[in-house]
Design a protein around this motif. Structure first.
Motif, PDB file in Angstrom:
ATOM      1  N   ARG A  25       0.962  -0.961  -0.134  1.00 26.17           N
ATOM      2  CA  ARG A  25       0.247  -0.149   0.114  1.00 26.17           C
ATOM      3  C   ARG A  25       0.663   1.647  -0.130  1.00 26.17           C
ATOM      4  NH1 ARG A  25      -5.148  -1.022   0.678  1.00 26.17           N
ATOM      5  NH2 ARG A  25      -5.842   1.007   1.095  1.00 26.17           N
ATOM      6  N   SER A  26       1.658   1.269   0.622  1.00 25.52           N
ATOM      7  CA  SER A  26       2.604   2.274   1.032  1.00 25.52           C
ATOM      8  C   SER A  26       3.911   2.721  -0.675  1.00 25.52           C
ATOM      9  CB  SER A  26       3.954   2.248   2.346  1.00 25.52           C
ATOM     10  OG  SER A  26       4.698   0.872   1.720  1.00 25.52           O
ATOM     11  N   GLY A  43     -15.508   2.510  -2.565  1.00 27.43           N
ATOM     12  CA  GLY A  43     -14.878   2.058  -1.576  1.00 27.43           C
ATOM     13  C   GLY A  43     -15.997   2.072  -0.011  1.00 27.43           C
ATOM     14  N   SER A  45     -16.913   4.570   1.879  1.00 26.06           N
ATOM     15  CA  SER A  45     -17.250   6.198   2.242  1.00 26.06           C
ATOM     16  C   SER A  45     -18.451   6.107   0.845  1.00 26.06           C
ATOM     17  CB  SER A  45     -15.386   6.813   1.671  1.00 26.06           C
ATOM     18  OG  SER A  45     -15.733   6.446   0.586  1.00 26.06           O
ATOM     19  N   TRP A  49     -13.608   5.103  -7.282  1.00 28.52           N
ATOM     20  CA  TRP A  49     -12.387   5.637  -6.951  1.00 28.52           C
ATOM     21  C   TRP A  49     -11.779   4.559  -8.647  1.00 28.52           C
ATOM     22  CZ3 TRP A  49      -8.698   7.501  -3.610  1.00 28.52           C
ATOM     23  CH2 TRP A  49      -9.050   8.291  -1.888  1.00 28.52           C
ATOM     24  N   MET A  54      -6.742   6.013  -6.537  1.00 34.18           N
ATOM     25  CA  MET A  54      -6.096   5.006  -6.315  1.00 34.18           C
ATOM     26  C   MET A  54      -4.897   4.780  -5.699  1.00 34.18           C
ATOM     27  SD  MET A  54      -6.848   3.351  -3.573  1.00 34.18           S
ATOM     28  CE  MET A  54      -9.393   2.623  -3.402  1.00 34.18           C
ATOM     29  N   SER A  57      -3.094   8.001  -3.547  1.00 34.54           N
ATOM     30  CA  SER A  57      -3.698   7.979  -2.064  1.00 34.54           C
ATOM     31  C   SER A  57      -2.991   7.077  -1.539  1.00 34.54           C
ATOM     32  CB  SER A  57      -5.616   8.107  -2.277  1.00 34.54           C
ATOM     33  OG  SER A  57      -6.107   9.351  -3.453  1.00 34.54           O
ATOM     34  N   MET A  58      -2.993   6.010  -1.329  1.00 34.19           N
ATOM     35  CA  MET A  58      -2.902   4.185  -1.350  1.00 34.19           C
ATOM     36  C   MET A  58      -1.638   4.579   0.279  1.00 34.19           C
ATOM     37  SD  MET A  58      -3.807   1.111  -3.119  1.00 34.19           S
ATOM     38  CE  MET A  58      -2.907   0.131  -2.536  1.00 34.19           C
ATOM     39  N   MET A  61      -3.067   6.274   3.008  1.00 36.52           N
ATOM     40  CA  MET A  61      -4.544   6.089   3.376  1.00 36.52           C
ATOM     41  C   MET A  61      -4.305   5.028   4.699  1.00 36.52           C
ATOM     42  SD  MET A  61      -6.665   5.686  -0.076  1.00 36.52           S
ATOM     43  CE  MET A  61      -7.772   4.690   0.538  1.00 36.52           C
ATOM     44  N   GLN A  62      -4.959   5.086   5.479  1.00 33.92           N
ATOM     45  CA  GLN A  62      -4.982   4.053   6.195  1.00 33.92           C
ATOM     46  C   GLN A  62      -4.873   3.004   6.439  1.00 33.92           C
ATOM     47  OE1 GLN A  62      -9.174   4.376   8.894  1.00 33.92           O
ATOM     48  NE2 GLN A  62      -7.721   4.359  10.383  1.00 33.92           N
TER      49      GLN A  62
END
Length: 127
Positions: A25-26, A43, A45, A49, A54, A57-58, A61-62
């Motif tokens: 993800r990072s 998502g 929310s 996306w 995506m 943003s990934m 993101m959490q």
């Protein structure tokens, strides 16, 4: 040599788990290799996306940091819908929030391998 459907589903599950890991993800490069060129997501929310939003943003993101909240998946199962198309369903908990998830993975060719084509997350309300 063709893999049987159990092997195909197992391979796709491994890739899904990779996409939930902070290391992937990072990393835009690692995420890029797992998202289909036509990737879209709805998502938890409700936000829609596309692939580029995506990927950018990934990393922030959490679920992207080793020291922060991480995805805890359960009940992951998959079905081969057609040659080169697999549907996964499962639940996750992230920072106390549960979601039911559905992913469609496709394999366009051996060079690209399995990539996530579509993902949807639906929040599970507290009981």
């Amino acid at each position: 040599m063709d893999m049987n459907s159990e092997d195909v589903v197992a391979e796709v599950i491994q890739r899904e788990l990779q996409l939930m890991s902070p290391a992937v993800r990072s990393s835009v490069a690692l995420s890029d290799a797992l998202l289909d060129p036509e990737f879209t997501e709805v998502g938890a929310s409700g936000r829609r996306w596309d692939r580029q939003s995506m990927l950018s943003s990934m990393p922030v993101m959490q679920g992207a940091a080793d020291e922060g909240p991480q995805y805890v998946p359960t009940g992951m199962t998959g079905t081969v819908l057609a040659p080169g198309v697999v549907h996964l369903t499962f639940e996750t908990v992230l920072d106390g929030r549960r979601a039911r998830r559905s992913s469609i993975w496709r394999k366009l060719d051996d060079a690209s391998g399995w990539r996530m084509y579509y993902h949807q997350a639906t929040p599970v309300p507290d009981a």
